[in-house]
Design a protein around this motif. Sequence first.
Motif, PDB file in Angstrom:
ATOM      1  N   ALA A 103       0.823  -1.161  -0.021  1.00 28.95           N
ATOM      2  CA  ALA A 103       0.067   0.140  -0.002  1.00 28.95           C
ATOM      3  C   ALA A 103       0.829   1.404   0.087  1.00 28.95           C
ATOM      4  CB  ALA A 103      -0.827  -0.020   1.049  1.00 28.95           C
ATOM      5  N   ASP A 104       1.931   1.368   0.888  1.00 30.48           N
ATOM      6  CA  ASP A 104       2.808   2.433   0.721  1.00 30.48           C
ATOM      7  C   ASP A 104       3.486   3.049  -0.395  1.00 30.48           C
ATOM      8  OD1 ASP A 104       2.505   2.625   3.670  1.00 30.48           O
ATOM      9  OD2 ASP A 104       4.381   1.819   3.921  1.00 30.48           O
ATOM     10  N   ASP A 105       3.696   1.770  -1.042  1.00 28.33           N
ATOM     11  CA  ASP A 105       4.214   1.761  -2.613  1.00 28.33           C
ATOM     12  C   ASP A 105       3.248   2.145  -3.551  1.00 28.33           C
ATOM     13  OD1 ASP A 105       6.290   1.145  -4.638  1.00 28.33           O
ATOM     14  OD2 ASP A 105       4.997  -0.273  -5.260  1.00 28.33           O
ATOM     15  N   ARG A 106       2.184   1.673  -3.623  1.00 31.03           N
ATOM     16  CA  ARG A 106       0.927   2.093  -4.524  1.00 31.03           C
ATOM     17  C   ARG A 106       0.748   3.557  -4.280  1.00 31.03           C
ATOM     18  NH1 ARG A 106      -2.157  -1.608  -7.376  1.00 31.03           N
ATOM     19  NH2 ARG A 106      -2.612   0.347  -8.108  1.00 31.03           N
ATOM     20  N   PHE A 107       0.493   4.140  -2.923  1.00 30.73           N
ATOM     21  CA  PHE A 107       0.433   5.224  -2.750  1.00 30.73           C
ATOM     22  C   PHE A 107       1.333   6.309  -2.899  1.00 30.73           C
ATOM     23  CE2 PHE A 107      -3.189   3.279  -0.219  1.00 30.73           C
ATOM     24  CZ  PHE A 107      -4.520   3.663  -1.009  1.00 30.73           C
ATOM     25  N   GLY A 108       2.503   5.809  -3.078  1.00 23.42           N
ATOM     26  CA  GLY A 108       3.682   6.682  -3.277  1.00 23.42           C
ATOM     27  C   GLY A 108       4.220   7.362  -1.865  1.00 23.42           C
ATOM     28  N   ILE A 109       4.137   6.486  -0.796  1.00 23.08           N
ATOM     29  CA  ILE A 109       4.535   6.966   0.556  1.00 23.08           C
ATOM     30  C   ILE A 109       6.065   6.533   0.502  1.00 23.08           C
ATOM     31  CG2 ILE A 109       4.198   6.713   2.978  1.00 23.08           C
ATOM     32  CD1 ILE A 109       1.292   6.316   2.466  1.00 23.08           C
ATOM     33  N   ASP A 110       6.931   7.630   0.702  1.00 25.93           N
ATOM     34  CA  ASP A 110       8.282   7.236   0.965  1.00 25.93           C
ATOM     35  C   ASP A 110       8.688   6.455   1.962  1.00 25.93           C
ATOM     36  OD1 ASP A 110       9.222   9.122   2.926  1.00 25.93           O
ATOM     37  OD2 ASP A 110       8.662  10.601   1.275  1.00 25.93           O
ATOM     38  N   ALA A 111       9.817   5.806   2.189  1.00 22.05           N
ATOM     39  CA  ALA A 111      10.088   5.098   3.312  1.00 22.05           C
ATOM     40  C   ALA A 111      10.431   5.871   4.646  1.00 22.05           C
ATOM     41  CB  ALA A 111      11.526   4.387   3.004  1.00 22.05           C
ATOM     42  N   ALA A 112      10.674   7.152   4.566  1.00 17.43           N
ATOM     43  CA  ALA A 112      10.907   7.897   5.653  1.00 17.43           C
ATOM     44  C   ALA A 112       9.467   8.381   6.452  1.00 17.43           C
ATOM     45  CB  ALA A 112      11.626   9.234   5.352  1.00 17.43           C
ATOM     46  N   HIS A 113       8.273   8.328   5.542  1.00 18.01           N
ATOM     47  CA  HIS A 113       7.115   8.703   6.104  1.00 18.01           C
ATOM     48  C   HIS A 113       6.290   7.410   6.486  1.00 18.01           C
ATOM     49  CE1 HIS A 113       8.553  12.534   4.355  1.00 18.01           C
ATOM     50  NE2 HIS A 113       7.870  13.020   5.435  1.00 18.01           N
ATOM     51  N   ALA A 114       6.594   6.134   5.701  1.00 19.45           N
ATOM     52  CA  ALA A 114       5.852   5.398   5.954  1.00 19.45           C
ATOM     53  C   ALA A 114       5.313   4.761   7.409  1.00 19.45           C
ATOM     54  CB  ALA A 114       6.615   3.952   5.163  1.00 19.45           C
ATOM     55  N   PRO A 115       6.367   4.920   8.398  1.00 24.60           N
ATOM     56  CA  PRO A 115       6.152   4.602   9.769  1.00 24.60           C
ATOM     57  C   PRO A 115       5.036   5.522  10.247  1.00 24.60           C
ATOM     58  CG  PRO A 115       8.355   4.547   9.569  1.00 24.60           C
ATOM     59  CD  PRO A 115       7.703   5.188   8.109  1.00 24.60           C
ATOM     60  N   GLU A 116       4.515   6.697   9.714  1.00 22.78           N
ATOM     61  CA  GLU A 116       3.686   7.406  10.436  1.00 22.78           C
ATOM     62  C   GLU A 116       2.264   7.163  10.008  1.00 22.78           C
ATOM     63  OE1 GLU A 116       4.749  11.503   8.715  1.00 22.78           O
ATOM     64  OE2 GLU A 116       6.558  11.310   9.557  1.00 22.78           O
ATOM     65  N   HIS A 117       2.160   5.980   9.396  1.00 18.72           N
ATOM     66  CA  HIS A 117       0.806   5.714   8.874  1.00 18.72           C
ATOM     67  C   HIS A 117       0.665   3.816   9.341  1.00 18.72           C
ATOM     68  CE1 HIS A 117       1.161   8.964   6.507  1.00 18.72           C
ATOM     69  NE2 HIS A 117      -0.087   9.209   6.692  1.00 18.72           N
ATOM     70  N   VAL A 118      -0.489   3.736   9.626  1.00 21.26           N
ATOM     71  CA  VAL A 118      -0.759   1.950   9.974  1.00 21.26           C
ATOM     72  C   VAL A 118      -2.127   1.554   9.313  1.00 21.26           C
ATOM     73  CG1 VAL A 118       0.491   2.200  12.303  1.00 21.26           C
ATOM     74  CG2 VAL A 118      -2.019   2.491  12.163  1.00 21.26           C
ATOM     75  N   LEU A 119      -2.425   0.457   9.055  1.00 19.19           N
ATOM     76  CA  LEU A 119      -3.462  -0.216   8.454  1.00 19.19           C
ATOM     77  C   LEU A 119      -4.427  -0.528   9.524  1.00 19.19           C
ATOM     78  CD1 LEU A 119      -1.927  -2.589   5.898  1.00 19.19           C
ATOM     79  CD2 LEU A 119      -3.420  -0.631   5.406  1.00 19.19           C
ATOM     80  N   GLN A 120      -5.651   0.196   9.254  1.00 12.26           N
ATOM     81  CA  GLN A 120      -6.665  -0.018  10.345  1.00 12.26           C
ATOM     82  C   GLN A 120      -8.200  -0.633   9.572  1.00 12.26           C
ATOM     83  OE1 GLN A 120      -7.620   3.113  13.064  1.00 12.26           O
ATOM     84  NE2 GLN A 120      -9.493   3.378  11.948  1.00 12.26           N
ATOM     85  N   LEU A 121      -8.711  -1.801  10.202  1.00  9.02           N
ATOM     86  CA  LEU A 121      -9.974  -2.116   9.391  1.00  9.02           C
ATOM     87  C   LEU A 121     -10.991  -1.212   9.264  1.00  9.02           C
ATOM     88  CD1 LEU A 121     -10.003  -5.925  11.527  1.00  9.02           C
ATOM     89  CD2 LEU A 121      -9.589  -5.460   9.241  1.00  9.02           C
ATOM     90  N   SER A 122     -11.418  -1.295   7.763  1.00  6.90           N
ATOM     91  CA  SER A 122     -12.335  -0.106   7.690  1.00  6.90           C
ATOM     92  C   SER A 122     -13.573  -0.136   8.654  1.00  6.90           C
ATOM     93  CB  SER A 122     -12.885  -0.235   6.452  1.00  6.90           C
ATOM     94  OG  SER A 122     -11.824  -0.198   5.370  1.00  6.90           O
ATOM     95  N   GLY A 123     -14.159   1.129   9.064  1.00  6.04           N
ATOM     96  CA  GLY A 123     -15.329   0.862   9.727  1.00  6.04           C
ATOM     97  C   GLY A 123     -14.993   0.763  11.271  1.00  6.04           C
TER      98      GLY A 123
END
Length: 157
Positions: A103-123
């Motif tokens: 997902a990080d790759d597909r959304f273009g999130i670089d490695a330096a900023h990737a740890p700032e986001h996590v996957l959460q089950l929708s809803g």
Amino acid sequence: MPIFYQKEDSRQVHTLDVPEYVTLVEIVRSVSGGVEVDLKVFEEDGDVVLTEEMLVEILRSKPHPKLHFHSHHELKVTVHFNGREITRTAPPAMTIHRLKQWADDRFGIDAAHAPEHVLQLSGTTERPAGSTHLGTLTPKHQHHVSFDLVPNERFQG
């Protein structure tokens, strides 16, 4: 020899002590409580359903094999981020960690900023651990799971 496994509709990591020369059918029967069911067997983060030969090789080469049992060959996975949506098919044994990298790759999130986001089950507010198999997040006999890529909460003080 102990094997560790997860399966659909159960987030618990289970263990099963199997003899050295166990068959795929015997393992599936043990995991399903002795009932004949059509479960596919995957190695953790593996992309293909295991054959008898592949299972034998895994049991010989790995001291603590990690397997996943699921009724589907693949799952439909959707990830939402900043008003965008990406979808893919994925094996049930894929881990949250590996999905996050995709997902990080597909959304273009670089490695330096990737740890700032996590996957959460929708809803929900649930954020599965990186080692969680996608197939454990699907209710029995379903094959779709959806996530939101959200900011990782940090406490500042």
